[in-house]
Design an enzyme around this catalytic site. Structure first.
Site, PDB file in Angstrom:
ATOM      1  N   GLU A   1       2.076 -29.535  63.046  1.00 27.68           N
ATOM      2  CA  GLU A   1       0.912 -29.087  63.901  1.00 27.68           C
ATOM      3  C   GLU A   1      -0.145 -28.296  63.233  1.00 27.68           C
ATOM      4  O   GLU A   1      -0.622 -27.201  63.805  1.00 27.68           O
ATOM      5  CB  GLU A   1       1.422 -27.896  65.080  1.00 27.68           C
ATOM      6  CG  GLU A   1       2.285 -29.113  66.101  1.00 27.68           C
ATOM      7  CD  GLU A   1       2.670 -28.251  67.125  1.00 27.68           C
ATOM      8  OE1 GLU A   1       2.680 -28.635  68.376  1.00 27.68           O
ATOM      9  OE2 GLU A   1       3.299 -26.835  67.063  1.00 27.68           O
TER      10      GLU A   1
HETATM   11  C1  ACM Z   1       7.303 -28.491  66.871  1.00 27.67           C
HETATM   12  O1  ACM Z   1       7.642 -28.754  68.052  1.00 27.67           O
HETATM   13  N1  ACM Z   1       5.969 -28.278  66.544  1.00 27.67           N
HETATM   14  C2  ACM Z   1       7.902 -28.787  65.608  1.00 27.67           C
END
Ligand code: ACM
Length: 521
Positions: A333
């Site tokens: 992310e």
């Molecule tokens: C995640 O759930 N951002 C690895």
């Protein structure tokens, strides 16, 4: 205490007891427990209704050279509820024994074991102490659930008779605890280690840094912990582990044959570091502290040499206190890091991990950077196509499977679950069990799967009871997917075995979710 007198007297009593055929007094109904009920279900198990073994005050534990630690652990498991001495001795000398033996059996690999429970004794054989430890977890489930009681129970202790031959489907069966969103003290981590070890989980991934808090002492950047560690989600109290406390957790995990994988998430999920040290920001100004649960807004300064000095210092210190082979470098992310910068960052950081003698693991986004074949991308999406993950597998990387819609323990069970999130799915017990790591991602088959891991993100999780409620009963299902052969996978059979685990959790004080999908009795 006059141990030898007690042992001798008890031996006479137990010999008398053995003279009465137990089959003559046993109820004819299905046994309360059997070698076929073990979770994760063994590769093969054959009950022997005439082979029950009775633990008595005269029972001893014998241990081959190299098996002493597992023998002491077994003794520690069996003593509180039985109150029996169960001495660990080199030879049984005619006394009834649980024998822990090390040998060479090509069928069972490094974590497999062979267990034989007969009227005259129990024999557990493995190639390594790890295998003996996993065998002990099976043996434990062959005793009444009262064996898990913390105080002496006055009753008989019968180990269900039969034989087991067992070994894991995948090398890695893991759990992750996010200690960044909320902090969990060392004693809470140790409690979780004990809880997961009983299902043959062999790694604990600790998510040690995120936007809301930094949880590990780094001596060369001391304020990461002392300042960046103060915060947690929703303004709750934070905390951090000193390096000594972390090493103590790692050692405790090792005593449960569990390897710790520490994670420092980067180049995103870094607000705690960037609010603590101004020089970690491209404009040289510290960002405000954040304790909300947004994701994707933070990024280390990819063009700055200070960033790589920081990364190297952190990696060097963490590698020095981590005996396991892997460092987890996050990588998920990173929505505020431009794609080319992300690749550039990974190309600089992955060799730093190698420089300090460790292998890279990271969330599956790292696959976009063509990591070396030794790197293990951890897949957390919903399955199907992922070109960079499939390409990494084709280049030789093994992929660790943590699909958010099946394996994330922070997902709610139902809409009315009081804790957790629902962005990936509602994950009832059956959903958490009904998936196959070897057909989840196109191009990643059985031999390319490193194993499975059940992550527990803690935005809404604050206490050990909260951890238990989300992990139980789903964690044993993920552990079974990782350990047991594909051919054994069957929800209708699993739910019956799972139900028989519940009295053990009650004895252990585990606060579990009583899913209506299971007849808990
Ligand atoms: C995640 O759930 N951002 C690895």
């Amino acid at each position: 205490m006059h141990l030898s007198r007690a042992v001798l007297t008890a031996a006479v009593v137990s010999l008398a007891a053995v003279a009465v055929p137990t089959s003559a007094v046993a109820a004819p109904a299905a046994p309360e427990r059997s070698v076929t009920d073990v979770v994760p279900v063994p590769v093969s198990a054959k009950p022997d209704p005439h082979g029950d073994f009775r633990l008595t005050p005269s029972t001893v534990i014998t241990a081959d050279r190299g098996a002493g630690q597992v023998a002491d652990y077994l003794r520690g498991l069996l003593r509180p509820a039985t109150g029996y001495p169960l001495p660990v001795v080199p030879h049984a000398a005619g006394l009834p024994a649980i024998a822990l033996q090390l040998g060479h059996d090509t069928r069972i690999g490094t974590e497999g074991y062979q267990l034989k429970v007969a009227r005259d004794g129990v024999t557990l054989k493995a190639n390594t102490a790890d295998g003996l430890f996993e065998g002990v977890q099976s043996l434990r489930q062959l005793l009444p659930s009262a064996i898990e009681a913390k105080r002496v129970q006055h009753r008989t202790w019968t180990v269900a008779g039969g034989t087991i031959l067992d070994y894991p489907r995948f090398a890695e069966r893991g759990a992750m605890l996010d200690v960044a969103r909320h902090f969990f003290r060392p004693d809470q981590v140790k409690l979780y280690l004990d809880q997961i070890a009983q299902y043959k989980v062999n790694t604990l991934h600790l998510h040690l840094a995120d936007d809301q808090g930094w949880r590990i002492e780094i001596k060369s950047w001391p304020k990461l912990a002392t300042v960046g560690g103060k915060t947690a989600v929703d303004g709750d109290p934070g905390g951090y582990y000193t390096q000594a406390q972390y090493q103590d957790i790692v050692a405790y995990a090792a005593s449960r044959h569990i390897t710790v994988i520490p994670e420092i998430d980067m180049p995103g999920h870094t607000n705690a570091a960037q609010s603590t040290y101004a020089e970690l920001n491209c404009d040289g100004k510290a960002v405000p502290v954040r304790t909300d649960t947004e994701v994707g807004y933070s990024s280390l300064c990819i063009s700055s040499p200070v960033t790589y000095k920081f990364v190297e210092d952190v990696v060097r210190e963490l590698a020095a206190i981590t005996p396991g082979p892997y460092l987890h470098i996050g990588g998920d992310e990173a929505h505020s890091t431009p794609p080319a910068d992300y690749i550039a960052f990974e190309k600089k950081v992955q060799p730093i991990v190698a420089k300090y003698g460790k292998k890279v693991t990271g969330w599956h986004e790292i696959a976009k950077s063509d990591p070396p074949a030794s790197a293990v991308p951890q897949y957390w999406d919903f399955g199907g196509d992922n070109a960079s993950v499939a390409a990494a597998a084709a280049r030789g990387s093994k992929i660790l499977m943590s699909p958010a819609n099946f394996a994330y323990l922070d997902m709610k069970y139902t809409e009315s679950t009081p804790l957790g999130q629902d962005w990936a799915a509602l994950v009832e017990v059956r959903d958490g069990y009904n998936w196959d790591p070897a057909t989840l991602v196109n191009g990643v088959g059985e031999s390319q799967v490193a194993g499975v891991e059940a992550p527990l993100w803690t935005e809404t999780i604050r206490t050990s009871n909260d951890i238990e409620y989300m992990a139980f009963p789903r964690l044993p299902g993920i552990a079974e997917i990782g350990w047991s052969p594909r051919s054994t996978h069957n929800w209708d059979a699993y739910r019956l075995r799972l139900a028989k685990q519940a009295p053990r959790w009650v004895q252990q004080g585990i606060d579990f979710y009583r899913s209506p999908q299971v007849d808990w009795k």
